[in-house]
Design a protein around this motif. Structure first.
Motif, PDB file in Angstrom:
ATOM      1  N   VAL A  61       0.829  -1.202   0.000  1.00  0.00           N
ATOM      2  CA  VAL A  61       0.000   0.000   0.000  1.00  0.00           C
ATOM      3  C   VAL A  61       0.868   1.258   0.000  1.00  0.00           C
ATOM      4  O   VAL A  61       0.692   2.172   0.805  1.00  0.00           O
ATOM      5  CB  VAL A  61      -1.006   0.013   1.174  1.00  0.00           C
ATOM      6  N   SER A  66      -2.099   2.195  -2.059  1.00  0.00           N
ATOM      7  CA  SER A  66      -3.021   2.929  -1.188  1.00  0.00           C
ATOM      8  C   SER A  66      -4.197   3.475  -1.979  1.00  0.00           C
ATOM      9  O   SER A  66      -5.333   3.510  -1.494  1.00  0.00           O
ATOM     10  CB  SER A  66      -2.288   4.063  -0.468  1.00  0.00           C
ATOM     11  N   ALA A  69      -6.516   0.557  -2.614  1.00  0.00           N
ATOM     12  CA  ALA A  69      -7.244   0.205  -1.392  1.00  0.00           C
ATOM     13  C   ALA A  69      -8.421   1.141  -1.168  1.00  0.00           C
ATOM     14  O   ALA A  69      -9.541   0.708  -0.857  1.00  0.00           O
ATOM     15  CB  ALA A  69      -6.297   0.238  -0.188  1.00  0.00           C
ATOM     16  N   ALA A  70      -8.181   2.436  -1.325  1.00  0.00           N
ATOM     17  CA  ALA A  70      -9.243   3.422  -1.117  1.00  0.00           C
ATOM     18  C   ALA A  70     -10.381   3.215  -2.104  1.00  0.00           C
ATOM     19  O   ALA A  70     -11.568   3.308  -1.736  1.00  0.00           O
ATOM     20  CB  ALA A  70      -8.677   4.830  -1.240  1.00  0.00           C
ATOM     21  N   VAL A  83      -5.052  -5.804   5.061  1.00  0.00           N
ATOM     22  CA  VAL A  83      -4.115  -4.849   4.480  1.00  0.00           C
ATOM     23  C   VAL A  83      -2.719  -5.228   4.955  1.00  0.00           C
ATOM     24  O   VAL A  83      -2.495  -5.424   6.154  1.00  0.00           O
ATOM     25  CB  VAL A  83      -4.431  -3.405   4.918  1.00  0.00           C
ATOM     26  N   ASP A  85       1.643  -4.458   4.400  1.00  0.00           N
ATOM     27  CA  ASP A  85       2.784  -3.750   3.827  1.00  0.00           C
ATOM     28  C   ASP A  85       3.975  -3.970   4.753  1.00  0.00           C
ATOM     29  O   ASP A  85       3.796  -4.155   5.963  1.00  0.00           O
ATOM     30  CB  ASP A  85       2.487  -2.258   3.704  1.00  0.00           C
ATOM     31  N   ARG A  90       2.675   2.753   6.667  1.00  0.00           N
ATOM     32  CA  ARG A  90       1.870   2.675   5.437  1.00  0.00           C
ATOM     33  C   ARG A  90       0.681   1.747   5.634  1.00  0.00           C
ATOM     34  O   ARG A  90      -0.436   2.041   5.197  1.00  0.00           O
ATOM     35  CB  ARG A  90       2.728   2.208   4.264  1.00  0.00           C
ATOM     36  N   ALA A  91       0.934   0.595   6.241  1.00  0.00           N
ATOM     37  CA  ALA A  91      -0.139  -0.383   6.435  1.00  0.00           C
ATOM     38  C   ALA A  91      -1.252   0.208   7.293  1.00  0.00           C
ATOM     39  O   ALA A  91      -2.445   0.085   6.967  1.00  0.00           O
ATOM     40  CB  ALA A  91       0.419  -1.649   7.074  1.00  0.00           C
ATOM     41  N   LYS A  92      -0.888   0.859   8.375  1.00  0.00           N
ATOM     42  CA  LYS A  92      -1.899   1.402   9.286  1.00  0.00           C
ATOM     43  C   LYS A  92      -2.641   2.579   8.661  1.00  0.00           C
ATOM     44  O   LYS A  92      -3.855   2.736   8.857  1.00  0.00           O
ATOM     45  CB  LYS A  92      -1.238   1.812  10.604  1.00  0.00           C
ATOM     46  N   LYS A  93      -1.944   3.416   7.919  1.00  0.00           N
ATOM     47  CA  LYS A  93      -2.594   4.552   7.273  1.00  0.00           C
ATOM     48  C   LYS A  93      -3.622   4.083   6.253  1.00  0.00           C
ATOM     49  O   LYS A  93      -4.755   4.589   6.202  1.00  0.00           O
ATOM     50  CB  LYS A  93      -1.552   5.439   6.597  1.00  0.00           C
ATOM     51  N   ALA A  94      -3.257   3.108   5.426  1.00  0.00           N
ATOM     52  CA  ALA A  94      -4.194   2.579   4.438  1.00  0.00           C
ATOM     53  C   ALA A  94      -5.376   1.903   5.124  1.00  0.00           C
ATOM     54  O   ALA A  94      -6.524   2.059   4.696  1.00  0.00           O
ATOM     55  CB  ALA A  94      -3.483   1.598   3.508  1.00  0.00           C
ATOM     56  N   GLY A  97      -7.895   4.389   6.350  1.00  0.00           N
ATOM     57  CA  GLY A  97      -8.739   4.888   5.274  1.00  0.00           C
ATOM     58  C   GLY A  97      -9.821   3.903   4.900  1.00  0.00           C
ATOM     59  O   GLY A  97     -10.979   4.282   4.655  1.00  0.00           O
TER      60      GLY A  97
END
Length: 458
Positions: A61, A66, A69-70, A83, A85, A90-94, A97
């Motif tokens: 992601v 990312s 994913a969105a 998810v 990564d 990055r994994a948690k941010k994606a 979302g």
């Protein structure tokens, strides 16, 4: 040796070379196509059972993943379950979302094998692989073995051996494996497909496709694609990224689908100058090692494909020189030609006299709009709103989920992903052998002869 004797020897030699090439082409399927495993099924027109809800997981992601994913999280019928990564942030941010759109994905990161744990624990129906090229093949193969349909960013793999393993795994497991060629969902590409299908150009003769995109700056973009692609460009010499231009042209020509298929390819690369020069001048390189790399990959690669019917396709790749972006997108038939970048057409009896130039701008739009693709009519405005390369990314992802939910064949089968991606390793081999022709393996094992052409879906 007298001149007559020398001439006879020369003609005999050339005749032998020609016969050898013809024999190589005819033997391509036999030599390059291992027997299909017992119990395996041909996947050309395969339609999986309907899924009311599609459990989705994604591996990778970064910037592109990312976005996927969105968009996937916004599509009706998707249940986002995982998810993954390498990078925790990055994994948690994606995942955050995705969660905001009503899903409850499990999050995986940090471990090189975290994605395998995600497959085992979340048991997704569809896995989207958005990682560096060398990981595409092992990840889609493992995803299919775990029971999921697999969707890979381009290229699907970068060795022919990996492509055969992907094909065999798809056939054994009865799971889709689609390379996500988003350009096939661009408005102009869909219009041209519709025009070709309606016979506007008559019999097709020749196509041209390219990916011309100056991306040297990626060597300065931290952990973006340039951080790992740069090493690919340094050590490999051929067309490493052929599918954005080639995919649409191959679909216009029905390559690998009843009408025609890939035959052989010849390839040449220019000298490798631009990336080394850019690296030497840059003061912002992500990796100082870029300054000392011995770049082997030519700045421009030009390949010519000859199909089984004798049609030709020129495929070019250049991510180095500073010239405007283009996918070229050219298709020619006995009644005229359609071209992109800029959009233009010349059609006998439809556009103005060809001696007075191309139909462009308003004239192009007036004709093209009459052939607007039904799918774009239905989804184009939403695609523009959702974004992703002008909407083509969303149109592709929406269509994937739609096919899985309705039990329809996918628009791009596993064999097409392998045929289009095979230009990479085959061009490398041709360049290394000073342009010697390379025969495409028949990944379909002859099945292309009965595979239906892609319909004009609505």
């Amino acid at each position: 040796m007298n001149s007559d004797s020398g001439r006879r020897t020369f003609l005999k030699t050339i005749g032998g070379v020609g016969a050898a090439l013809a024999a190589a082409t005819s033997r391509g399927a036999a030599q390059g196509s291992p027997d299909r495993a017992s119990g395996a099924k041909y996947m050309g027109d395969f339609a999986a059972p309907k899924l009311e809800k599609v459990k989705v997981a994604i591996i990778g992601v970064g910037a592109r993943g990312s976005g996927h994913a969105a968009q996937l999280a916004s599509i009706e019928g998707v249940d986002f379950v995982g998810v993954c990564d390498l990078v925790e942030g990055r994994a948690k941010k994606a995942a955050d979302g995705v969660t905001k759109k009503g899903h409850k994905p499990q999050v995986y990161f940090g471990d090189d094998n975290a994605w395998k744990k995600m497959l085992a624990e979340t048991k997704p129906d569809a896995v989207f692989v958005v990682t560096p090229w060398n990981l595409h093949a092992p990840m889609v193969i493992e995803a299919m073995k775990s029971g999921a349909h697999a969707f890979s960013e381009v290229p699907i793999a970068y060795t022919v051996e990996e492509m055969w393993e992907i094909v065999d795994t798809s056939e054994k497991t009865g799971r889709h494996c689609m390379m996500m060629e988003n350009v096939n969902y661009g408005r102009e590409e869909l219009i041209y497909l519709n025009m070709v299908r309606q016979g506007v150009l008559g019999d097709l003769l020749h196509g041209e496709a390219a990916y011309l995109h100056p991306l040297r700056e990626q060597m300065e973009n931290n952990d973006s694609t340039g951080s790992w692609r740069t090493f690919q460009y340094a050590k490999r010499n051929g067309n490493l990224y052929p599918t954005h231009g080639l995919g649409p042209v191959a679909q216009y020509m029905n390559l690998g689908r009843t009408e025609d298929t890939f035959g052989r390819i010849v390839s040449f690369s220019s000298p490798a100058k631009g990336r080394a020069l850019y690296a030497q001048k840059s003061t912002k390189l992500t990796n100082p090692e870029f300054k000392t790399l011995d770049f082997k990959g030519g700045d421009l690669n030009t390949s010519i494909i000859k199909t089984a019917l004798g049609r030709t396709i020129m495929v070019q790749w250049d991510e180095t020189t500073p010239r405007p972006y283009s996918r070229h997108n050219y298709i020619m038939g006995v009644k005229g030609a359609l071209a992109g970048f800029p959009n233009r057409m010349s059609i006998e009896g439809v556009t103005k006299d060809h001696s007075k130039g191309w139909a462009e701008d308003e004239e192009w739009e007036a004709i093209a709009s009459k052939y607007e693709h039904p799918y774009f009519k239905r989804m184009g405005e939403l695609g523009k709103k959702m974004g992703g390369h002008g909407g083509m990314d969303f149109l592709m992802l929406y269509r994937i989920i739609e096919c899985l939910r309705e039990g329809q064949p996918l628009d791009q089968n596993v064999y097409e992903g392998c045929f289009w991606s095979a230009v990479g390793p085959l061009s490398e081999k041709s360049v290394a052998e000073d342009g010697m022709p390379q025969v495409f393996p028949d990944f379909t094992r002859g099945g292309w002869k009965t595979t239906k052409p892609l319909a004009i879906i609505s």
